[in-house]
Design a protein around this motif. Structure first.
Motif, mmCIF file in Angstrom:
data_model
loop_
_atom_site.group_PDB
_atom_site.id
_atom_site.type_symbol
_atom_site.label_atom_id
_atom_site.label_comp_id
_atom_site.label_asym_id
_atom_site.label_seq_id
_atom_site.Cartn_x
_atom_site.Cartn_y
_atom_site.Cartn_z
ATOM 1 N N GLU A 21 0.832 -1.205 0.000
ATOM 2 C CA GLU A 21 0.000 0.000 0.000
ATOM 3 C C GLU A 21 0.867 1.256 0.000
ATOM 4 O O GLU A 21 0.562 2.223 -0.705
ATOM 5 N N LYS A 22 1.946 1.243 0.752
ATOM 6 C CA LYS A 22 2.850 2.396 0.779
ATOM 7 C C LYS A 22 3.465 2.614 -0.599
ATOM 8 O O LYS A 22 3.526 3.750 -1.080
ATOM 9 N N SER A 23 3.893 1.539 -1.253
ATOM 10 C CA SER A 23 4.452 1.655 -2.601
ATOM 11 C C SER A 23 3.409 2.197 -3.572
ATOM 12 O O SER A 23 3.719 3.001 -4.447
ATOM 13 N N ASP A 31 8.383 -1.501 -6.804
ATOM 14 C CA ASP A 31 8.339 -2.021 -5.433
ATOM 15 C C ASP A 31 7.007 -2.709 -5.147
ATOM 16 O O ASP A 31 6.964 -3.746 -4.483
ATOM 17 N N GLN A 32 5.943 -2.130 -5.660
ATOM 18 C CA GLN A 32 4.620 -2.721 -5.451
ATOM 19 C C GLN A 32 4.555 -4.097 -6.109
ATOM 20 O O GLN A 32 4.055 -5.055 -5.511
ATOM 21 N N ALA A 33 5.083 -4.228 -7.322
ATOM 22 C CA ALA A 33 5.099 -5.517 -8.017
ATOM 23 C C ALA A 33 5.961 -6.532 -7.267
ATOM 24 O O ALA A 33 5.569 -7.698 -7.120
ATOM 25 N N ALA A 34 7.113 -6.099 -6.771
ATOM 26 C CA ALA A 34 7.990 -7.009 -6.015
ATOM 27 C C ALA A 34 7.293 -7.491 -4.748
ATOM 28 O O ALA A 34 7.421 -8.662 -4.366
ATOM 29 N N THR A 35 6.542 -6.608 -4.110
ATOM 30 C CA THR A 35 5.818 -6.991 -2.906
ATOM 31 C C THR A 35 4.686 -7.954 -3.242
ATOM 32 O O THR A 35 4.445 -8.922 -2.505
ATOM 33 N N GLU A 59 0.732 -8.279 -9.826
ATOM 34 C CA GLU A 59 2.142 -8.090 -10.165
ATOM 35 C C GLU A 59 2.295 -7.947 -11.683
ATOM 36 O O GLU A 59 2.989 -7.044 -12.165
ATOM 37 N N LEU A 60 1.644 -8.825 -12.442
ATOM 38 C CA LEU A 60 1.733 -8.779 -13.901
ATOM 39 C C LEU A 60 1.192 -7.459 -14.442
ATOM 40 O O LEU A 60 1.826 -6.828 -15.301
ATOM 41 N N ARG A 61 0.047 -7.019 -13.951
ATOM 42 C CA ARG A 61 -0.530 -5.747 -14.422
ATOM 43 C C ARG A 61 0.435 -4.587 -14.176
ATOM 44 O O ARG A 61 0.632 -3.730 -15.043
ATOM 45 N N LEU A 62 1.046 -4.574 -13.013
ATOM 46 C CA LEU A 62 1.985 -3.498 -12.683
ATOM 47 C C LEU A 62 3.215 -3.549 -13.590
ATOM 48 O O LEU A 62 3.690 -2.512 -14.064
ATOM 49 N N LEU A 63 3.737 -4.739 -13.825
ATOM 50 C CA LEU A 63 4.930 -4.871 -14.654
ATOM 51 C C LEU A 63 4.645 -4.566 -16.118
ATOM 52 O O LEU A 63 5.498 -3.995 -16.808
ATOM 53 N N GLU A 64 3.457 -4.920 -16.571
ATOM 54 C CA GLU A 64 3.072 -4.554 -17.940
ATOM 55 C C GLU A 64 3.023 -3.034 -18.070
ATOM 56 O O GLU A 64 3.505 -2.474 -19.062
ATOM 57 N N GLY A 65 2.462 -2.376 -17.074
ATOM 58 C CA GLY A 65 2.389 -0.917 -17.082
ATOM 59 C C GLY A 65 3.757 -0.262 -17.038
ATOM 60 O O GLY A 65 3.955 0.820 -17.595
ATOM 61 N N ALA A 66 4.707 -0.937 -16.399
ATOM 62 C CA ALA A 66 6.063 -0.406 -16.290
ATOM 63 C C ALA A 66 6.920 -0.775 -17.497
ATOM 64 O O ALA A 66 8.063 -0.337 -17.602
ATOM 65 N N ASP A 68 8.151 -3.836 -18.314
ATOM 66 C CA ASP A 68 9.218 -4.741 -17.877
ATOM 67 C C ASP A 68 8.959 -6.144 -18.439
ATOM 68 O O ASP A 68 8.277 -6.951 -17.802
ATOM 69 N N PRO A 69 9.489 -6.454 -19.623
ATOM 70 C CA PRO A 69 9.180 -7.750 -20.236
ATOM 71 C C PRO A 69 9.723 -8.945 -19.458
ATOM 72 O O PRO A 69 9.058 -9.984 -19.401
ATOM 73 N N LEU A 70 10.887 -8.822 -18.857
ATOM 74 C CA LEU A 70 11.427 -9.934 -18.076
ATOM 75 C C LEU A 70 10.557 -10.173 -16.845
ATOM 76 O O LEU A 70 10.189 -11.310 -16.541
ATOM 77 N N GLY A 71 10.194 -9.105 -16.150
ATOM 78 C CA GLY A 71 9.316 -9.235 -14.997
ATOM 79 C C GLY A 71 7.976 -9.835 -15.384
ATOM 80 O O GLY A 71 7.424 -10.673 -14.658
ATOM 81 N N CYS A 72 7.458 -9.444 -16.546
ATOM 82 C CA CYS A 72 6.189 -10.008 -17.029
ATOM 83 C C CYS A 72 6.322 -11.499 -17.282
ATOM 84 O O CYS A 72 5.411 -12.274 -16.958
ATOM 85 N N ALA A 73 7.443 -11.906 -17.858
ATOM 86 C CA ALA A 73 7.651 -13.332 -18.124
ATOM 87 C C ALA A 73 7.675 -14.120 -16.820
ATOM 88 O O ALA A 73 7.081 -15.195 -16.715
#
Length: 121
Positions: A21-23, A31-35, A59-66, A68-73
Motif C-alpha cells: 500500500e505504501k508503494s 516495489d509494489q510488483a515485487a511486494t 504483479e503482472l498488471r503493474l509490470l506490464e504498465g512499467a 518490464d518484459p522480463l518481470g512479465c515473463a
C-alpha cells in the motif's frame, strides 16, 4: 493444514500488505510488483493458492504498465504455477503461452532468468 497461517506468517502478510500500500501511494510500481510477488509466494507456501494467484496477477498488471518484459515473463510463470496448483491445467498452459509471446527488446543480459521465466522452454 493448507490455508491456516501461523501468527508469524499472518504478521508477515500484514507487513507486506502495508508495504504494498505504501508503494502504491508513492507511485512506485516496481516495489509494489515485487511486494505482490513476495505476497504471492508466501500465500502459496501456505496453500492459499487463490489469494496468491491474485497477487501474481496484480504483479503482472503493474509490470506490464512499467514495460518490464522480463518481470512479465516471470509473473506469467508464477501465475501458471498457481493455476497448476489449483488444478486449472488448461489455463496454466494458456498463461505460459502468453508469456512466451512477449519481446525483450534485445536485452539478453539476464539470459538465465529469461530461460527460467519460460520454464526452460
Amino acid at each position: 493444514m493448507a490455508g491456516e497461517l501461523s501468527a508469524e506468517a499472518a504478521r508477515e502478510i500484514r507487513q507486506l500488505q502495508k508495504s504494498k500500500e505504501k508503494s502504491r501511494r508513492l507511485g512506485n510500481a516496481a516495489d509494489q510488483a515485487a511486494t505482490c510477488n513476495r505476497l504471492g509466494e508466501l500465500l502459496a507456501s501456505h496453500g492459499r493458492y487463490e489469494e496468491a494467484l491474485e497477487e501474481h496477477r496484480e504483479e503482472l498488471r503493474l509490470l506490464e504498465g512499467a514495460g518490464d518484459p522480463l518481470g512479465c515473463a516471470v509473473a506469467h510463470r508464477k501465475i501458471g504455477e498457481r493455476l497448476a496448483e489449483l488444478r486449472s491445467f488448461q489455463a496454466a498452459l494458456k498463461v505460459r503461452g502468453e508469456g512466451r509471446g512477449k519481446g525483450f527488446g534485445g536485452d539478453f543480459g539476464k539470459l538465465g532468468e529469461v530461460w527460467r521465466a519460460f520454464g526452460g522452454c
